[in-house]
Design an enzyme around this catalytic site. Structure first.
Site, PDB file in Angstrom:
ATOM      1  CE1 TYR A   1      -3.992   2.064   0.281  1.00 43.39           C
ATOM      2  CE2 TYR A   1      -2.675   3.316   1.862  1.00 43.39           C
ATOM      3  CZ  TYR A   1      -3.777   3.208   1.045  1.00 43.39           C
ATOM      4  OH  TYR A   1      -4.688   4.248   0.976  1.00 43.39           O
ATOM      5  CB  SER A  59      -7.154   2.621  -2.734  1.00 41.38           C
ATOM      6  OG  SER A  59      -7.580   3.945  -2.561  1.00 41.38           O
ATOM      7  CG  ASP A  87     -14.115   3.808  -6.482  1.00 41.95           C
ATOM      8  OD1 ASP A  87     -14.303   4.682  -5.610  1.00 41.95           O
ATOM      9  OD2 ASP A  87     -13.087   3.122  -6.547  1.00 41.95           O
ATOM     10  CG  HIS A 126     -12.544   2.981  -2.904  1.00 45.68           C
ATOM     11  ND1 HIS A 126     -11.831   3.186  -4.071  1.00 45.68           N
ATOM     12  CD2 HIS A 126     -11.635   3.043  -1.899  1.00 45.68           C
ATOM     13  CE1 HIS A 126     -10.562   3.369  -3.780  1.00 45.68           C
ATOM     14  NE2 HIS A 126     -10.401   3.284  -2.472  1.00 45.68           N
TER      15      HIS A 126
END
Length: 702
Positions: A471, A551, A635, A670
């Site tokens: 991430y 993301s 999203d 999302h």
């Protein structure tokens, strides 16, 4: 600074690869050109940003037909789905909480699309309180929040439709479950916090004039809804005059204070307080800038307890009297340590939950700041919870790691004794698997932790299918967590590796800052080095390595695969931020500028963003890995246009036979609130695509 030129559309020919016989839909190219600091940047797929157009809808449908046509031909896809469903099908129960005279908890029988809220009455019998599975026939409407009035007689709950961040709030009599008044609409990025039984505070933006799924929203306001009055009469408490992108308010447990947090980005907030016991009391400023993260976690009379990273990159708790609450009067209550603090309160105690090398260490303190004990955890992993009302005699926490399904423990704060409250019965032999934490060296010499999990007895021969996950942003820490899909992956001989990259929160603010703005490349370098380590140690090889992230992690995958397409066989970017020059033009994207910077900041920042932005860095004639981009058509956090444009660039410029697909969930956002059925199918498709493109014609476990 920025100009936009022609918007003429031309059509490109369909692309096909002989070996895989994939005929991608024709994606027209426009002639949009933006100018940043005298540099022209073409944006041929700008038209895909219009999520309301029939043309975009047709493109989505055509891409999904190609993608599902490809997936349907994978011989072991159905077998994989059966195993995923079987493993997923176990009862999941949350920690209970008390409201009024009832005890509430959530439960999912196994494959229910949404978990159900139950309550235990005075007679000891359980009954359904709220069943989100009844909100919509297809399971795409989910519960987005629930809060009760102080005496537990009334409740307000938020629902999300199609995965959108926009919410509706329904107010009910908690005892009879009857709806009390009209539904509140157009609520976004909001909690619900009751003031006694009068009403509650919530936050939202003015509804945008364009598409509610993509139009910019940047002035957040805090409202108070008084029961029995129409929403149009709701009073703005904060945000009408001070323009802030994120505003939230909550009432302290004793109903004495309203706490307000206001921010313009995902890091740094102003902090305010209002005395609710005095009519027309002013809103008092505690922190008047955005240079630190601050929150009031507890009050005792006029004493405030504040969680802050001001002059403490790893966070500390300070105290101050409400009569003079400015930072210069703060006194340490729990001092900063070498580990990152995430506190909770409950049962008359403070719980300092530290992240130590990406795993949990929990210390208990009393209200005098005296250490009571270290909480003995079941193993090395992630503990969360310990929160509750001040007078609670029993608290609860959850514990999990990469091989252990999440269990709920009851905890006696007086004695420190923990007992298993709920242990899931999962058809997975945890004892057959192990996790190993390693520290590898990134490009600039920084040591990065990574946890690698696999079946015991793994052969280090470079042939193990491996998913590397990361991430690296927004101060978020990746800590060990059990996941059914990962369990299935490991059952099939797969290795699952999680790298704790810079930009995250594992080592506090300095670690976060080292992966932001003009240092963002550190994050990609850390991820690349993780892949190189796995290959060098023969856990896997480039032919059996997949990289995955969602993301900000989708950006990570997009940047890594465009910089080092040779490193991996498969790339799996999900709901990613892929156009770094325009991310701040949509919804609340401008609030991400602390991490990213914007192309409008200055020439240096523009050139840096353009240098790694995935959409702008797909090069013609390059052999990119087999790629499946995933996103949702609803999203409104990271708008799907990011993924649409990236997939279009890849399909046009890919060289060789590796497929480039985009899988677009319909009526999905999302990720939050996604139905169990949709989650299972998505994970099945990702793993089937990954293994198939690593050359497997059957599941490796067979």
């Amino acid at each position: 600074m920025k100009k936009t030129f022609l918007l003429m559309a031309v059509t490109t020919a369909g692309i096909s690869f002989a070996q895989n016989k994939i005929h991608y839909p024709e994606t027209k190219k426009g002639e949009t050109v933006d100018v940043y600091f005298d540099t022209k940047v073409s944006d041929p797929y700008r038209w895909l940003e219009d999520d309301k157009s029939a043309e975009t809808g047709a493109w989505v449908k055509a891409q999904n037909e190609v993608t599902y046509g490809y997936l349907d031909k994978i011989p072991f896809r159905e077998e994989l789905k059966k195993r995923m469903e079987k493993l997923w099908n176990y009862e999941k129960i949350s920690a209970p909480f008390t409201q009024g005279k009832h005890i509430y908890y959530s439960k999912n029988n196994g494959l229910q699309n949404q978990s159900v809220i139950y309550r235990k009455g005075e007679n000891g019998k359980d009954e359904v309180f709220l069943d989100p599975n009844t909100f919509s026939k297809d399971g795409t409407t989910s519960l987005g929040g629930l809060d009760f009035s102080k005496d537990g007689t009334k409740a307000a709950y938020a629902i999300s439709e199609g995965g959108s961040d926009w919410r509706k709030v329904i107010i009910i009599d908690a005892l009879s479950k009857k709806v009390l008044e009209d539904t509140l609409v157009d609520v976004k990025f909001s909690g619900i916090s009751w003031l006694g039984n009068e009403g509650f505070y919530y936050s939202s933006y003015d509804k945008p004039k364009g598409s509610e799924l993509s139009a910019k929203t940047d002035q957040h306001k805090l409202y108070f809804h008084k029961l029995g009055t129409p929403q149009k009469n709701d009073k703005v408490i904060f945000g009408a005059d001070q323009k802030r992108r994120y505003v939230n308010g909550y009432v302290t447990e004793d109903d004495h204070y309203l706490i307000i947090s206001a921010a313009n980005s995902t890091y740094g907030n102003e902090l305010y307080i209002k005395d609710l016991t005095k009519s027309n009391s002013p809103i008092t400023t505690i922190v008047d800038n955005f240079n630190s993260d601050n929150s009031i976690i507890e009050t005792e009379g006029s004493k405030l307890f504040i969680d802050t990273d001001l002059n403490a990159p790893n966070k500390r708790i300070v105290t101050v009297d409400v009569s003079n609450p400015k930072p210069e009067n703060w006194k340490d209550f729990i001092k900063e340590t070498e580990n990152v603090l995430s506190p909770a309160t409950g049962g008359g105690y403070f719980f300092a939950n530290y992240v130590k090398d990406a795993v949990s260490l929990v210390l208990q303190y009393d209200y005098n700041g005296k250490l009571v004990r270290e909480i003995k955890l079941p193993a090395v992993g992630t503990a969360a919870g310990f929160g509750g009302k001040k007078k609670e005699k029993t608290l609860y926490y959850t514990f999990t790691n990469y091989t252990t399904p999440g269990s709920v423990f009851s905890f006696d704060p007086k004695s420190g004794k923990s007992e298993i409250y709920q242990k899931p019965q999962v058809d997975f032999k945890s004892e057959d698997y192990e996790s190993k934490q390693v520290f590898y060296t990134s490009k600039d010499g920084t040591k990065i932790p990574m946890i690698i999990t696999y079946k015991k007895g793994l052969k280090l021969d470079g042939k193990n299918p491996t998913i590397l996950y990361g991430y690296g942003g927004f101060n978020i820490s990746l800590t060990p967590n059990f996941n059914i899909a990962n369990a299935v992956w490991m059952e099939n001989g797969g290795v699952y590796a999680v790298a704790n990259l810079r930009g995250g929160g594992e080592y506090g603010k300095k670690w976060h800052d080292a992966g932001t703005k003009l240092h963002k490349q550190n994050v990609f370098d850390d991820f690349i080095a993780a892949g190189e380590y796995l290959i060098a140690q023969k856990y896997t090889s480039s032919d059996f390595l997949a990289i995955r992230g969602g993301s900000n992690g989708g950006l990570l995958v997009g940047a890594t695969m465009t910089q080092r397409p040779d490193l991996m066989k498969v790339a799996l970017p999900a709901v990613g931020v892929m156009d770094m020059l325009r991310y701040n033009a949509f919804t609340a994207g401008a609030g991400w500028a602390f991490d990213y910077g914007t192309a409008q900041d200055n020439k240096e920042m523009f050139e840096y963003l353009k240098g790694y932005s995935p959409v702008q860095n797909v090069k013609k004639g390059t052999h990119y890995p087999a790629t499946m981009v995933t996103t949702g058509d609803h999203d409104d956090r990271v708008v799907p246009a990011h993924s649409f444009k990236f997939a279009s660039e890849l399909q046009e410029k890919q060289t060789g036979d590796n497929p480039v697909l985009i899988r677009i969930d319909v009526k999905a956002g999302h990720g939050a609130g996604k139905s169990v059925a949709a989650s299972i199918q998505e994970n099945v498709d990702i793993q089937a695509f990954t293994l198939y493109n690593m050359g497997f014609k059957a599941l490796p476990s067979k």
